[in-house]
Motif scaffolding. Structure first.
Motif, PDB file in Angstrom:
ATOM      1  N   MET A  33       0.871  -1.269  -0.269  1.00 38.21           N
ATOM      2  CA  MET A  33      -0.087   0.025   0.097  1.00 38.21           C
ATOM      3  C   MET A  33       0.756   1.295  -0.174  1.00 38.21           C
ATOM      4  O   MET A  33       0.805   2.188  -0.569  1.00 38.21           O
ATOM      5  CB  MET A  33      -1.009   0.058   1.300  1.00 38.21           C
ATOM      6  CG  MET A  33      -1.996  -0.985   1.170  1.00 38.21           C
ATOM      7  SD  MET A  33      -3.077  -0.863  -0.143  1.00 38.21           S
ATOM      8  CE  MET A  33      -4.209   0.329   0.335  1.00 38.21           C
ATOM      9  N   THR A  34       1.978   1.182   0.748  1.00 41.19           N
ATOM     10  CA  THR A  34       2.872   2.468   0.759  1.00 41.19           C
ATOM     11  C   THR A  34       3.371   2.720  -0.576  1.00 41.19           C
ATOM     12  O   THR A  34       3.687   3.821  -1.026  1.00 41.19           O
ATOM     13  CB  THR A  34       4.027   2.185   1.973  1.00 41.19           C
ATOM     14  OG1 THR A  34       3.252   1.997   3.032  1.00 41.19           O
ATOM     15  CG2 THR A  34       5.162   3.318   1.742  1.00 41.19           C
ATOM     16  N   HIS A  35       3.831   1.425  -1.227  1.00 37.55           N
ATOM     17  CA  HIS A  35       4.572   1.526  -2.556  1.00 37.55           C
ATOM     18  C   HIS A  35       3.573   2.260  -3.740  1.00 37.55           C
ATOM     19  O   HIS A  35       3.819   2.874  -4.540  1.00 37.55           O
ATOM     20  CB  HIS A  35       5.033   0.231  -3.146  1.00 37.55           C
ATOM     21  CG  HIS A  35       6.109  -0.261  -2.456  1.00 37.55           C
ATOM     22  ND1 HIS A  35       7.534   0.307  -2.193  1.00 37.55           N
ATOM     23  CD2 HIS A  35       6.338  -1.482  -1.938  1.00 37.55           C
ATOM     24  CE1 HIS A  35       8.326  -0.203  -1.496  1.00 37.55           C
ATOM     25  NE2 HIS A  35       7.664  -1.480  -1.196  1.00 37.55           N
ATOM     26  N   LEU A  36       2.100   1.970  -3.276  1.00 35.12           N
ATOM     27  CA  LEU A  36       0.981   2.421  -4.273  1.00 35.12           C
ATOM     28  C   LEU A  36       0.549   4.090  -3.897  1.00 35.12           C
ATOM     29  O   LEU A  36      -0.320   4.229  -4.292  1.00 35.12           O
ATOM     30  CB  LEU A  36      -0.071   1.430  -4.143  1.00 35.12           C
ATOM     31  CG  LEU A  36       0.024   0.126  -4.657  1.00 35.12           C
ATOM     32  CD1 LEU A  36      -1.078  -0.828  -4.638  1.00 35.12           C
ATOM     33  CD2 LEU A  36       0.482   0.081  -6.134  1.00 35.12           C
ATOM     34  N   GLY A  37       1.413   4.432  -3.001  1.00 35.22           N
ATOM     35  CA  GLY A  37       0.993   5.998  -2.375  1.00 35.22           C
ATOM     36  C   GLY A  37       0.075   6.083  -1.159  1.00 35.22           C
ATOM     37  O   GLY A  37      -0.491   7.216  -1.073  1.00 35.22           O
ATOM     38  N   ILE A  38      -0.338   5.105  -0.730  1.00 34.20           N
ATOM     39  CA  ILE A  38      -1.312   4.885   0.526  1.00 34.20           C
ATOM     40  C   ILE A  38      -0.214   4.296   1.788  1.00 34.20           C
ATOM     41  O   ILE A  38      -0.095   3.374   2.007  1.00 34.20           O
ATOM     42  CB  ILE A  38      -2.463   4.107   0.302  1.00 34.20           C
ATOM     43  CG1 ILE A  38      -3.133   4.495  -0.747  1.00 34.20           C
ATOM     44  CG2 ILE A  38      -3.327   4.337   1.629  1.00 34.20           C
ATOM     45  CD1 ILE A  38      -4.304   3.624  -1.240  1.00 34.20           C
ATOM     46  N   ASP A  39       0.359   5.338   2.706  1.00 32.90           N
ATOM     47  CA  ASP A  39       1.148   5.113   3.439  1.00 32.90           C
ATOM     48  C   ASP A  39       0.075   4.683   5.120  1.00 32.90           C
ATOM     49  O   ASP A  39      -0.584   5.507   5.259  1.00 32.90           O
ATOM     50  CB  ASP A  39       1.757   6.285   3.929  1.00 32.90           C
ATOM     51  CG  ASP A  39       2.983   5.773   5.194  1.00 32.90           C
ATOM     52  OD1 ASP A  39       3.163   4.715   5.463  1.00 32.90           O
ATOM     53  OD2 ASP A  39       3.698   6.703   5.468  1.00 32.90           O
ATOM     54  N   ILE A  61       5.956  -6.355  -6.380  1.00 37.43           N
ATOM     55  CA  ILE A  61       4.675  -6.576  -6.199  1.00 37.43           C
ATOM     56  C   ILE A  61       3.720  -5.452  -6.693  1.00 37.43           C
ATOM     57  O   ILE A  61       2.892  -5.510  -7.614  1.00 37.43           O
ATOM     58  CB  ILE A  61       4.122  -7.281  -5.298  1.00 37.43           C
ATOM     59  CG1 ILE A  61       4.853  -8.530  -4.875  1.00 37.43           C
ATOM     60  CG2 ILE A  61       2.688  -7.412  -4.933  1.00 37.43           C
ATOM     61  CD1 ILE A  61       4.630  -9.322  -3.490  1.00 37.43           C
ATOM     62  N   ALA A  62       3.925  -4.224  -6.029  1.00 34.66           N
ATOM     63  CA  ALA A  62       3.338  -3.239  -6.374  1.00 34.66           C
ATOM     64  C   ALA A  62       3.341  -2.537  -7.923  1.00 34.66           C
ATOM     65  O   ALA A  62       2.496  -2.275  -8.400  1.00 34.66           O
ATOM     66  CB  ALA A  62       3.783  -2.167  -5.325  1.00 34.66           C
TER      67      ALA A  62
END
Length: 65
Positions: A33-39, A61-62
């Protein structure tokens, strides 16, 4: 009704799940989720922080998602 496409998607999901199991699923989910911009922040105890290898795996994976 597209069995072939469903099997393809399931195979991809199985590969991701197998990779996440190596490094512990919940910390991996949060890292993705962090890699996708949602920390979402790190997991709390008893989960340990991801290793450098785990962080890199979640990054790969992201990128696939």
């Amino acid at each position: 009704g597209n069995i072939a496409k469903a099997q393809e998607i399931q195979t991809e999901a199985n590969e991701i799940i197998s990779e996440m199991i190596k490094y512990t699923v919940l910390p991996c989910e949060k890292a993705i989720m962090t890699h996708l911009g949602i920390d979402c922040g790190p997991c709390r105890r008893p989960f340990l922080p991801l290793s450098k290898e785990g962080w890199e795996a979640t990054k790969r994976i992201a990128e696939k998602l």
